[in-house]
Design an enzyme around this catalytic site. Sequence first.
Site, PDB file in Angstrom:
ATOM      1  N   CYS A  12       0.807  -1.265   0.040  1.00 28.91           N
ATOM      2  CA  CYS A  12       0.145   0.085   0.052  1.00 28.91           C
ATOM      3  C   CYS A  12       0.833   1.457   0.003  1.00 28.91           C
ATOM      4  O   CYS A  12       1.875   1.276   0.365  1.00 28.91           O
ATOM      5  CB  CYS A  12      -0.978  -0.009   1.347  1.00 28.91           C
ATOM      6  SG  CYS A  12      -2.107  -1.343   1.449  1.00 28.91           S
ATOM      7  N   GLY A  38       0.899  -0.458  -5.047  1.00 25.81           N
ATOM      8  CA  GLY A  38      -0.088  -1.075  -5.156  1.00 25.81           C
ATOM      9  C   GLY A  38      -0.912  -0.602  -6.316  1.00 25.81           C
ATOM     10  O   GLY A  38      -1.160   0.513  -6.650  1.00 25.81           O
ATOM     11  N   ASN A 112      -1.195   1.400   5.700  1.00 19.58           N
ATOM     12  CA  ASN A 112      -0.227   0.773   4.915  1.00 19.58           C
ATOM     13  C   ASN A 112       0.527  -0.011   6.182  1.00 19.58           C
ATOM     14  O   ASN A 112       1.177   0.498   7.112  1.00 19.58           O
ATOM     15  CB  ASN A 112       0.722   1.965   4.397  1.00 19.58           C
ATOM     16  CG  ASN A 112       2.066   1.361   3.625  1.00 19.58           C
ATOM     17  OD1 ASN A 112       2.013   0.060   3.110  1.00 19.58           O
ATOM     18  ND2 ASN A 112       3.216   1.907   3.769  1.00 19.58           N
ATOM     19  N   GLY A 113       0.623  -1.435   5.790  1.00 17.23           N
ATOM     20  CA  GLY A 113       1.390  -2.247   6.613  1.00 17.23           C
ATOM     21  C   GLY A 113       0.088  -3.324   6.983  1.00 17.23           C
ATOM     22  O   GLY A 113      -0.905  -3.439   6.418  1.00 17.23           O
ATOM     23  N   TYR A 252      14.504  -2.251  -2.658  1.00 16.00           N
ATOM     24  CA  TYR A 252      13.564  -2.708  -3.700  1.00 16.00           C
ATOM     25  C   TYR A 252      12.333  -1.690  -3.911  1.00 16.00           C
ATOM     26  O   TYR A 252      11.822  -1.398  -5.216  1.00 16.00           O
ATOM     27  CB  TYR A 252      13.100  -4.052  -3.716  1.00 16.00           C
ATOM     28  CG  TYR A 252      12.091  -4.573  -4.698  1.00 16.00           C
ATOM     29  CD1 TYR A 252      12.497  -4.576  -6.210  1.00 16.00           C
ATOM     30  CD2 TYR A 252      10.915  -4.884  -4.102  1.00 16.00           C
ATOM     31  CE1 TYR A 252      11.381  -5.092  -6.885  1.00 16.00           C
ATOM     32  CE2 TYR A 252       9.773  -5.411  -4.908  1.00 16.00           C
ATOM     33  CZ  TYR A 252      10.161  -5.432  -6.354  1.00 16.00           C
ATOM     34  OH  TYR A 252       9.236  -5.979  -7.109  1.00 16.00           O
TER      35      TYR A 252
END
Length: 468
Positions: A12, A38, A112-113, A252
């Site tokens: 996210c 996302g 997010n998470g 990344y």
Amino acid sequence: MLAEIKGLNEECGIFGVWGHQDAAQLTYYGLHSLQHRGQEGTGIVVSDGKKLKGVKGEGLVTEIFTTEAMSQLTGSAAIGHVRYATAGGGGYENVQPLLFHSQSGSLALAHNGNLVNVNSLKHQLETQGSIFQTSSDTEVLAHLIRRSGFPYMNDKVKNALSMLKGAYAYLIMTETELMVALDPHGLRPLSLGCIGDAYVVASETCAFDVVGAEYIRDIMPGELLIINQNGLTSERFAMSTTKAICMMEYVYFSRPDSNIQGINVHTARKKLGKRLAIEAPIDADVVTGVPDSSISAAIGYAEATGIPYEMGLIKNKYVGRTFIQPSQSLREQGVKMKLSPVRGVVEGKRVIMVDDSIVRGTTSRRIVNMLKDAGATEVHVVISSPPIKNPCFYGIDTSSKEELIASDRSVEEIRQLIGADSLTFLSVDGMVKALDPEGINGFCLGCFNGNYPTEIYPDTLQYYYQKG
Ligand code: SF4
């Protein structure tokens, strides 16, 4: 590397604005710049000071927010979300921000998470009478806030946050306030910026550049920011914090033009490549990086060794989302469509191919074959991170342990499987020293060394070992 075919996906990105007449438009641009985090669903909720209103759907930012949809989003505050679904699954109802209306007012949440104690919290809440509308772990926070006995919203939110375990960067919006919270380990990046008197918050600072915002600072682990008509205040909901930012954000996930905790992501990747050159000096003719996320590390490796960097692989930028389907056949087709070797660069050459990580290994094997088919005499694969041996519980879909090629194989076994002439991974110690030589920052290294910054609950373990 290519997230959709590699099996390594961010879950996210979040973006929020407070105090700007073009809040929804800024959020649109902010989310667009976070689209790499996302691609399955997106939404924006706005506040005009009296009510919350939202638009969301399954698809890309440019697909969901049509001119007509944007015309409905009026107000000076907004929160938005881009989603890659794993925990809780996909589906329209799980697309965020989640919006809740009750007699006491409305609440919008963007997360997010991943929480690691979500099942036990859900069970507890359901026993107390809560009914969940979604299968997303984000909804747990809304129920905890509603059920909190504290009279004021900031205390309700702090009380609710203190019950959560895992990774969370939250944007919480009511009609009159925007709240921003980061978990006690700061696992996910989250930064604060401003445009004049307006505040903006984003998962990555690249979004600030796009909307013309000035960076102020990163949100601190265990911090709750409250932004309302009185300005901005900072409170704490967790006193005991240990910084453990996700190392994969540097390796990344994040965009190279973002800064996390004061470290530019492109520069960080170059440092990883330079460190790799010390750990894996190889005699070869050219260095090439797998586009896009490995190019910075490849440049670092080439600079440190003096071996020329060349564009040995190119990415077809015009292949769309059609290839996100995670079936093996489509994944392999996806590699062919997305990457091509540059024959004129690699033919007759000993090639060092720098990549950021190996997840399942199938993509690496195809790229090695591709380079050899194009005439490379040797292909040496160097990876700018250590082997991923363990799953991630904090919001990165690294596949189940069984799917991770390095979970139970030696480096030599992996080398044989991908068909490379040599294979070297960066060491865990080397990776940390490259990014933080003075040991100031803390990182999560769980997927590399199995040391997770939080307790992992049995129900979470069960979920991860069953999936895939
Ligand atoms: S386990 Fe790995 S991917 Fe997950 S948060 Fe930690 S470093 Fe990041």
